[in-house]
Design a protein around this motif. Structure first.
Motif, mmCIF file in Angstrom:
data_model
loop_
_atom_site.group_PDB
_atom_site.id
_atom_site.type_symbol
_atom_site.label_atom_id
_atom_site.label_comp_id
_atom_site.label_asym_id
_atom_site.label_seq_id
_atom_site.Cartn_x
_atom_site.Cartn_y
_atom_site.Cartn_z
ATOM 1 N N PRO A 83 0.852 -1.195 0.000
ATOM 2 C CA PRO A 83 0.000 0.000 0.000
ATOM 3 C C PRO A 83 0.887 1.244 0.000
ATOM 4 N N ALA A 84 0.638 2.119 -0.966
ATOM 5 C CA ALA A 84 1.436 3.336 -1.102
ATOM 6 C C ALA A 84 0.713 4.565 -0.570
ATOM 7 N N GLY A 85 -0.598 4.522 -0.521
ATOM 8 C CA GLY A 85 -1.380 5.654 -0.053
ATOM 9 C C GLY A 85 -2.846 5.307 -0.098
ATOM 10 N N TYR A 86 -3.661 6.249 0.373
ATOM 11 C CA TYR A 86 -5.099 5.985 0.388
ATOM 12 C C TYR A 86 -5.901 7.270 0.390
ATOM 13 N N ALA A 87 -7.193 7.092 0.082
ATOM 14 C CA ALA A 87 -8.162 8.179 0.138
ATOM 15 C C ALA A 87 -9.434 7.630 0.748
ATOM 16 N N GLU A 88 -9.973 8.352 1.717
ATOM 17 C CA GLU A 88 -11.258 7.999 2.315
ATOM 18 C C GLU A 88 -12.308 8.975 1.828
ATOM 19 N N LEU A 89 -13.398 8.436 1.318
ATOM 20 C CA LEU A 89 -14.522 9.243 0.866
ATOM 21 C C LEU A 89 -15.707 9.000 1.787
#
Length: 192
Positions: A83-89
């Motif tokens: 995992p390199a990054g994330y976004a929570e919506l």
């Protein structure tokens, strides 16, 4: 410490200004089985450098409630199997349509400075604008918004603006800074 928080928004999907696709192969996928442990790992690992502390004392149940609420989605950027990054919506239906908050966004420390952030943000914004298609009880999306602050990475605000998000409000507040420990003590690069 005095911190400035800036609120940004888009009012139409046409406002998205796509970033250059990174040269390294990445895949951005939706977390289809919400896992509190994985969400907490992403939050603690990405947020450690930026003093994200508001969720560190959450119980497992509170994390479970967060990741299973209607309109919640987590999108993860993968590079080389990691995992390199994330976004929570988080979508919220309203009278004017669904508003989608980009609740959390960022890269793990090992993946910053590699051109992944703009691509991940472009994808997150596209997914935000199409959220109601994945949540049939929600009306069409009318607005996508977020806030960032001066504790976030120096590239955060320029990246948001470059992707077509427009500032609409700012505020200042005092914050006592206590460095979180991330996934383990000394996890922040440069700490021994």
């Amino acid at each position: 410490m005095l911190v400035t928080r800036t609120f940004l928004q888009q009012l139409a999907p046409a406002d998205i200004v796509p970033a250059v696709v990174p040269e390294e192969p990445v895949e951005i996928t939706r977390v289809s089985v919400p896992a509190p442990e994985f969400s907490r790992f992403l939050y603690a690992t990405v947020g450690e450098a930026y003093y994200w502390t508001d969720r560190l004392d959450w119980s497992w149940q509170r994390w479970q409630d967060w990741v299973t609420q209607p309109g919640f989605e987590s999108w993860v950027c993968w590079s080389g199997g990691a995992p390199a990054g994330y976004a929570e919506l988080l979508g919220s239906p309203g009278e004017q349509g669904t508003e989608v908050k980009l609740a959390y966004f960022g890269l793990l420390p090992a993946f910053t400075g590699r051109g992944l952030g703009g691509h991940l943000l472009t994808t997150a914004l596209r997914r935000a604008w199409s959220l109601s298609g994945r949540h049939p009880d929600f009306p069409p999306v009318s607005r996508v918004w977020l806030h960032t602050c001066t504790l976030d990475g120096e590239r955060a605000l320029p990246n948001y603006k470059a992707r077509g998000l427009h500032p609409y409000r700012s505020e200042q507040y005092e914050r006592e800074l206590t460095r979180p420990t991330g996934p383990w003590p000394g996890a922040f690069p440069g700490e021994d």
